[in-house]
Design a protein around this motif. Structure first.
Motif, PDB file in Angstrom:
ATOM      1  N   UNK A 102       0.707  -1.093  -0.031  1.00  0.00           N
ATOM      2  CA  UNK A 102       0.113  -0.046  -0.103  1.00  0.00           C
ATOM      3  C   UNK A 102       1.024   1.206  -0.113  1.00  0.00           C
ATOM      4  N   UNK A 109      -5.967   7.033  -4.584  1.00  0.00           N
ATOM      5  CA  UNK A 109      -4.577   7.327  -5.417  1.00  0.00           C
ATOM      6  C   UNK A 109      -4.237   6.405  -6.646  1.00  0.00           C
ATOM      7  N   UNK A 110      -5.330   5.303  -6.662  1.00  0.00           N
ATOM      8  CA  UNK A 110      -4.950   4.440  -7.913  1.00  0.00           C
ATOM      9  C   UNK A 110      -4.804   5.424  -9.208  1.00  0.00           C
ATOM     10  N   UNK A 111      -4.429   4.823 -10.106  1.00  0.00           N
ATOM     11  CA  UNK A 111      -3.992   5.608 -11.356  1.00  0.00           C
ATOM     12  C   UNK A 111      -3.828   4.568 -12.469  1.00  0.00           C
ATOM     13  N   UNK A 112      -4.301   4.941 -13.634  1.00  0.00           N
ATOM     14  CA  UNK A 112      -3.947   4.335 -14.894  1.00  0.00           C
ATOM     15  C   UNK A 112      -3.115   5.299 -15.683  1.00  0.00           C
ATOM     16  N   UNK A 113      -1.870   4.894 -16.184  1.00  0.00           N
ATOM     17  CA  UNK A 113      -0.976   5.515 -16.759  1.00  0.00           C
ATOM     18  C   UNK A 113      -0.248   4.989 -17.799  1.00  0.00           C
ATOM     19  N   UNK A 114       0.540   5.428 -18.689  1.00  0.00           N
ATOM     20  CA  UNK A 114       1.665   4.809 -19.683  1.00  0.00           C
ATOM     21  C   UNK A 114       2.864   4.702 -18.972  1.00  0.00           C
ATOM     22  N   UNK A 116       7.299   3.616 -19.438  1.00  0.00           N
ATOM     23  CA  UNK A 116       8.042   3.656 -20.481  1.00  0.00           C
ATOM     24  C   UNK A 116       9.081   2.502 -20.214  1.00  0.00           C
ATOM     25  N   UNK A 131       5.947   1.377 -24.653  1.00  0.00           N
ATOM     26  CA  UNK A 131       5.386   2.060 -23.841  1.00  0.00           C
ATOM     27  C   UNK A 131       4.412   0.803 -23.034  1.00  0.00           C
ATOM     28  N   UNK A 135      -2.503  -0.081 -14.867  1.00  0.00           N
ATOM     29  CA  UNK A 135      -3.234   0.121 -13.702  1.00  0.00           C
ATOM     30  C   UNK A 135      -2.731  -0.201 -12.426  1.00  0.00           C
ATOM     31  N   UNK A 136      -2.567   0.747 -11.772  1.00  0.00           N
ATOM     32  CA  UNK A 136      -2.091   0.632 -10.161  1.00  0.00           C
ATOM     33  C   UNK A 136      -3.272   0.959  -9.555  1.00  0.00           C
ATOM     34  N   UNK A 137      -3.645  -0.220  -8.649  1.00  0.00           N
ATOM     35  CA  UNK A 137      -4.407  -0.238  -7.771  1.00  0.00           C
ATOM     36  C   UNK A 137      -4.169  -0.601  -6.526  1.00  0.00           C
ATOM     37  N   UNK A 138      -4.402   0.128  -5.514  1.00  0.00           N
ATOM     38  CA  UNK A 138      -3.634   0.200  -4.167  1.00  0.00           C
ATOM     39  C   UNK A 138      -2.573  -0.704  -4.246  1.00  0.00           C
ATOM     40  N   UNK A 162       8.407   4.079 -12.729  1.00  0.00           N
ATOM     41  CA  UNK A 162       7.297   5.006 -12.716  1.00  0.00           C
ATOM     42  C   UNK A 162       7.649   6.002 -11.381  1.00  0.00           C
ATOM     43  N   UNK A 180      -1.583  -3.682 -13.047  1.00  0.00           N
ATOM     44  CA  UNK A 180      -2.386  -4.821 -13.469  1.00  0.00           C
ATOM     45  C   UNK A 180      -2.635  -4.650 -15.006  1.00  0.00           C
TER      46      UNK A 180
ATOM     47  N   UNK B   5      -0.817   9.742 -21.055  1.00  0.00           N
ATOM     48  CA  UNK B   5      -2.463   9.932 -20.337  1.00  0.00           C
ATOM     49  C   UNK B   5      -2.184   9.342 -18.916  1.00  0.00           C
ATOM     50  N   UNK B   6      -2.917   9.961 -18.294  1.00  0.00           N
ATOM     51  CA  UNK B   6      -3.131   9.533 -16.759  1.00  0.00           C
ATOM     52  C   UNK B   6      -4.575   9.447 -16.311  1.00  0.00           C
ATOM     53  N   UNK B   7      -4.984   8.550 -15.990  1.00  0.00           N
ATOM     54  CA  UNK B   7      -6.550   8.654 -15.404  1.00  0.00           C
ATOM     55  C   UNK B   7      -6.657   8.293 -13.921  1.00  0.00           C
ATOM     56  N   UNK B   8      -7.471   9.002 -13.159  1.00  0.00           N
ATOM     57  CA  UNK B   8      -7.828   8.737 -11.730  1.00  0.00           C
ATOM     58  C   UNK B   8      -9.102   8.405 -11.494  1.00  0.00           C
ATOM     59  N   UNK B  13     -10.909   1.713 -13.124  1.00  0.00           N
ATOM     60  CA  UNK B  13     -10.058   1.632 -11.697  1.00  0.00           C
ATOM     61  C   UNK B  13     -11.092   1.300 -10.222  1.00  0.00           C
TER      62      UNK B  13
END
Lengths: 196, 294
Positions: A102, A109-114, A116, A131, A135-138, A162, A180, B5-8, B13
């Protein structure tokens, strides 16, 4: 694809195992759910899904799968891909990483991002993927020791970072990530892992 | 790097966190000590609340969101996700829970409803919501409002599994009955978009993770719900109203994970002591499941 015989298993005790199966099948690989030790004997590749690591760890031990897993890893008969909670299991199975649970905070604070890919990595050399959608989930934090990285005998490689923290790493038969790919449906790591 | 791109706090999620809980048990806890017992037993999340449903039934009166201090104390002392309940339609309680920075909000009919017309507009919140449903229409309306997870309602605080079974079977039956010729009609009846109904028909399941809740008191109850196709279970009063909460907590986790192995179910069902004090449904003064079905 090469002609090696591969048998992919997904640990199906708890968590996002169905999503991992869909990913493998979309790439044309058949795979089986692993819920007991006999099924574990049949496979060459094992995916450890996201979920609750404490629950999965406990059950692996209670179902007598833990020793078989360790043996197969020792004899290099099994390749392992751990995502999120699965990465925590990798750290218990002998991969030279440690984990802070955690570390990125609660759900907001969970986030989806690209992220590298490091172009010096074996991963890049094999896939040319630059790339990955993550998906970072907890998410847990993967911690790599400086002494591990500077040790010439070590094969641990950071495939991607990251915010200056490793998030995708490879060492011998292990690949671990703190995110994920089954949630963003990014196939690149599966493709690499299944050909490994 | 310019265009990363970033999404929260998106639906992916929100529903993604629910996916990580599949196959697990979510337990009601009333203090830090109980949260620790739940975590040690292998719960995938805890529901922090001041009174478990059986006590709410006994005490009567208006049941509300718990004290933020109590919720934050539990959050501070656990590593698994923390959920808490708001009254149906009480969007300010939801704002407060979001400010507590927990992981999931349960808009729950077990608390006294705050609005008889509307549920919380869940799409407007950063946190994911789980909502109760006893039929397909209710489930889809909640999903359209933004719920990232559904639990069938059952009848909380009774220790009686019969309503949970009824609601699960009802939703399954209504999904089975969908076909290309009745999508439009069903969408009107359920007051949701035809796209949503069509998606359910094609996938033969709800588009979010679906747990069963309300009346699970024994390992066998949990395993039965899993064999019927539930993706996990909520256990409220069944654990901390039992004679031996620690044993029952562990046994229900084991049973949920081994739901199709009668030999293991037999072993985990042994010597658990007394189950929670249970109720016939006809003896319930209030049926929580009948609240806010619109």
């Amino acid at each position: 694809m090469n002609n090696k015989i591969i048998n992919i298993g997904i640990l199906a005790i708890q968590g996002s195992f169905a999503e991992h199966k869909e990913m493998c099948e979309a790439l044309g690989y058949s795979c089986i759910f692993i819920r007991n030790k006999d099924e574990l004997e049949k496979i060459t590749h094992l995916i450890l899904p996201g979920g609750e690591s404490t629950t999965m760890l406990k059950l692996l031990k209670e179902f007598k799968m833990w020793e078989i897993l360790k043996d197969k890893i020792q004899n290099k008969n099994l390749k392992i891909f751990g995502t999120c909670a699965g990465a925590i299991l990798c750290s218990h199975l002998g991969m030279n990483i440690s984990i802070e649970r955690n570390a990125y905070g609660a759900q907001q604070n969970s986030i989806i991002t690209d992220i590298t890919v490091n172009k010096n990595s074996e991963f890049y050399k094999n896939t040319a993927v630059e790339n990955i959608s993550a998906a970072f989930i907890r998410a847990p934090k993967i911690i790599v020791n400086h002494s591990t990285l500077s040790n010439r005998a070590s094969s641990l490689e950071i495939i991607s970072e990251y915010k200056n923290t490793p998030v995708l790493v490879e060492e011998n038969n292990f690949i671990a990530c703190s995110f994920h790919p089954e949630i963003t449906k990014d196939y690149s790591i599966y493709e690499y892992f299944c050909n490994k | 790097m310019s265009d990363i791109s970033e999404e929260q706090n998106t639906f992916t999620l929100k529903s993604g966190l629910a996916k990580m809980m599949k196959g697990g048990v979510i337990m009601d806890v009333m203090n830090v000590e109980q949260a620790r017992i739940a975590e040690k037993a292998g719960a995938v999340a805890v529901m922090a609340l001041e009174k478990i449903p059986s006590q709410i039934r006994k005490d009567g009166g208006v049941a509300r969101m718990s004290d933020p201090s109590m919720i934050e104390e539990i959050k501070k002392n656990t590593t698994i996700p923390v959920m808490a309940k708001v009254r149906v339609g009480h969007f300010v309680e939801a704002q407060i829970l979001q400010s507590c920075d927990i992981d999931f909000i349960d808009e729950s009919e077990v608390l006294t409803p705050a609005d008889e017309e509307r549920h919380v507009e869940k799409n407007e919140f950063k946190l994911p919501f789980v909502c109760g449903a006893k039929n397909l229409g209710e489930a889809l309306r909640r999903i359209q409002e933004g719920a990232a997870m559904i639990r069938t309602k059952g009848e909380a605080g009774t220790g009686n599994i019969v309503e949970a079974t009824r609601h699960w079977r009802q939703i399954r039956r209504e999904i089975d009955n969908l076909n290309p010729s009745n999508i439009e009609e069903k969408a009107r009846e359920y007051r949701v978009s035809a796209d949503l109904v069509e998606m359910v028909m094609n996938d033969q399941r709800l588009p979010v993770v679906t747990f069963v809740a309300g009346g699970i008191a024994t390992p066998a109850d949990a395993a039965m719900m899993m064999q019927l196709g539930a993706e996990g279970v909520f256990v409220g009063s069944g654990i901390f109203d039992a004679e031996n909460p620690e044993l029952v907590a562990k046994a229900i986790v084991q049973a949920t994970l081994n739901f199709d192995k009668p030999d293991i179910l037999k072993e985990v069902s042994r010597n658990l002591g007394g189950a929670m004090k249970s109720l016939e449904i006809k003896d319930c003064a209030v049926k929580y499941a009948d609240r806010n079905t619109n």
